[in-house]
Scaffold this active site. Structure first.
Site, PDB file in Angstrom:
ATOM      1  N   GLY A 180       9.437   0.118  -0.532  1.00 61.09           N
ATOM      2  CA  GLY A 180       7.993   0.243  -0.618  1.00 61.09           C
ATOM      3  C   GLY A 180       7.405  -0.828  -1.512  1.00 61.09           C
ATOM      4  O   GLY A 180       8.091  -1.441  -2.330  1.00 61.09           O
ATOM      5  N   CYS A 181       6.094  -1.044  -1.371  1.00 60.39           N
ATOM      6  CA  CYS A 181       5.445  -2.126  -2.113  1.00 60.39           C
ATOM      7  C   CYS A 181       5.318  -1.812  -3.600  1.00 60.39           C
ATOM      8  O   CYS A 181       5.693  -2.625  -4.453  1.00 60.39           O
ATOM      9  CB  CYS A 181       4.086  -2.439  -1.500  1.00 60.39           C
ATOM     10  SG  CYS A 181       3.006  -1.004  -1.273  1.00 60.39           S
ATOM     11  N   TYR A 182       4.796  -0.632  -3.938  1.00 61.66           N
ATOM     12  CA  TYR A 182       4.718  -0.263  -5.346  1.00 61.66           C
ATOM     13  C   TYR A 182       6.109  -0.260  -5.986  1.00 61.66           C
ATOM     14  O   TYR A 182       6.308  -0.757  -7.094  1.00 61.66           O
ATOM     15  CB  TYR A 182       4.129   1.140  -5.493  1.00 61.66           C
ATOM     16  CG  TYR A 182       2.625   1.235  -5.469  1.00 61.66           C
ATOM     17  CD1 TYR A 182       1.832   0.558  -6.387  1.00 61.66           C
ATOM     18  CD2 TYR A 182       1.987   2.060  -4.543  1.00 61.66           C
ATOM     19  CE1 TYR A 182       0.448   0.675  -6.378  1.00 61.66           C
ATOM     20  CE2 TYR A 182       0.613   2.193  -4.522  1.00 61.66           C
ATOM     21  CZ  TYR A 182      -0.156   1.503  -5.443  1.00 61.66           C
ATOM     22  OH  TYR A 182      -1.528   1.626  -5.438  1.00 61.66           O
ATOM     23  N   SER A 183       7.060   0.347  -5.284  1.00 57.79           N
ATOM     24  CA  SER A 183       8.388   0.476  -5.866  1.00 57.79           C
ATOM     25  C   SER A 183       9.037  -0.885  -6.095  1.00 57.79           C
ATOM     26  O   SER A 183       9.732  -1.090  -7.104  1.00 57.79           O
ATOM     27  CB  SER A 183       9.283   1.366  -5.003  1.00 57.79           C
ATOM     28  OG  SER A 183       9.101   1.117  -3.644  1.00 57.79           O
ATOM     29  N   SER A 185       7.511  -3.654  -6.936  1.00 53.56           N
ATOM     30  CA  SER A 185       6.921  -4.260  -8.134  1.00 53.56           C
ATOM     31  C   SER A 185       7.458  -3.622  -9.409  1.00 53.56           C
ATOM     32  O   SER A 185       7.703  -4.312 -10.410  1.00 53.56           O
ATOM     33  CB  SER A 185       5.391  -4.155  -8.087  1.00 53.56           C
ATOM     34  OG  SER A 185       4.952  -2.820  -8.272  1.00 53.56           O
TER      35      SER A 185
END
Length: 369
Positions: A180-183, A185
């Site tokens: 995932g994108c948040y994860s 980062s």
């Protein structure tokens, strides 16, 4: 279960590295991430002789829609407009597809992956269908499997597609679960310190992350409508965001050791994560920077900033870089780490192409710079 459609070479033959080129296909090209994936693959230097196949809905009639109709901003004059064809297993067989990208809903990816793997096709899945191994974490996706035993077996085989952490496993993987994108980062910002054993995890880690509106996908909702998002900043999914399980599993933390709160920024794309943690012993800024630089030596898609030089979204937008910087308090123990990336690229499609490069034995940054 059997597709009864294929006579394929053994996977070991398909996975020989490096490959001069590879036949790819993309299912789910209509969304934001699908458009970026199409752009990257159509411009990838290794795929000039074997352009990707773009697949639409299963059992639909071909209507002549092209990728450029869906995403006019990626149109090129040099090549014919790639047509989106209906999804069929016969199309994948007849085209000789070796690696299938799934930019599809979680439920669709969960259904199709067993068929693809049985057919000898390696998969890079951009959904959350195969990212989580712990049943309690995966429950957020409410997935239902026609063959639970087979799904459980494939889940154990799935490799979390973060090259900086799992490069060796990705090289040989049949099923790569794109993060995932948040994860992405947050994991990239924290992993060097946690693996070095210098974080006081019992003190607690706070992750304050903010994403552009494209992170919510292309389908409009009341909270991604212009009148809601513009000139606004809002927190959401506190204590319940579906990327939290990725943080727990990949960083080896428990839910009481980390708090992740996402926010919606009124910008099209990009993520900035500000992470607050305490070190278990006093460090100098030079020592903290060395932890990051040593961990990411040989990782071309992570840029480590000098101490006190904090990343900004504008410097990573439309790139596949994750930029990481930090500030260390005068006490040498309180540390703030800032991580920035483009949620559609390093947070989705760019990372998927990075995984393709690793799987094929190509330079990891190829087609991404």
């Amino acid at each position: 279960m059997s597709t009864a459609l294929y006579e394929t070479e053994p996977l070991a033959t398909l996975a020989k590295l490096p490959r001069p080129t590879v036949r790819t296909a993309v299912a789910g090209v209509t969304g934001y991430a699908g458009g970026e994936l199409a752009r990257l693959l159509l411009n990838h230097p290794r795929l000039r002789e074997t352009p990707p196949i773009f697949l639409g809905r299963m059992s639909s009639e071909a209507d002549g829609t092209t990728v450029y109709d869906l995403h006019p901003h990626i149109a090129q004059n040099e090549i014919g407009a790639p047509v989106v064809v209906p999804f069929t297993w016969e199309t994948l067989r007849d085209s000789g597809t070796e690696i299938l990208f799934l930019a599809t809903p979680h439920e669709q990816s969960r259904e199709w992956v067993p068929f693809a793997l049985e057919a000898g096709i390696r998969v890079i899945d951009l959904s959350g269908a195969w990212r989580l191994h712990d049943a309690a974490n995966a429950a957020v996706y409410k997935l239902h499997d026609a063959d639970p035993a087979l799904a459980a077996k494939l889940q154990e085989e799935a490799v979390y597609g973060n090259p900086e952490l799992h490069r060796n496993e990705i090289r040989e993987a049949r099923l790569v679960a794109n993060p995932g994108c948040y994860s992405t980062s947050i994991i990239l910002a924290l992993a060097p310190f946690i693996r070095a054993g210098i974080v006081d995890v019992e003190h607690g880690i706070v992750c304050d992350a903010k994403s552009g509106v494209s992170g919510a996908g292309k389908a409009p909702t009341a909270k991604t409508h212009f009148m809601y998002a513009a000139d606004n900043l809002s927190a959401y999914a506190v204590f319940g965001h579906r990327h939290t399980g990725e943080l727990l599993e990949q960083l080896g933390l428990s839910s009481d050791q980390i708090q992740f709160t996402p926010h919606l920024l009124p910008i099209p794309r990009g993520i900035l994560s500000t992470i607050y943690l305490r070190l278990n012993e006093k460090k100098s800024a030079a020592e903290v920077e060395a932890v990051l630089r040593n961990f990411y030596a040989g990782s071309p898609m992570v840029r480590v900033h000098r101490a006190g030089d904090l990343p900004q979204i504008q410097h990573v937008a439309r790139t596949n870089y994750c930029d990481i910087g930090f500030e260390l308090a005068p006490d040498g123990k309180r540390l703030v780490v800032v991580s920035c990336l483009d949620n559609l690229l390093k947070g989705a499609s760019g990372q998927a192409v990075q995984n393709l490069n690793v799987m094929c034995g190509w330079k990891e940054s190829e087609g991404l710079l």
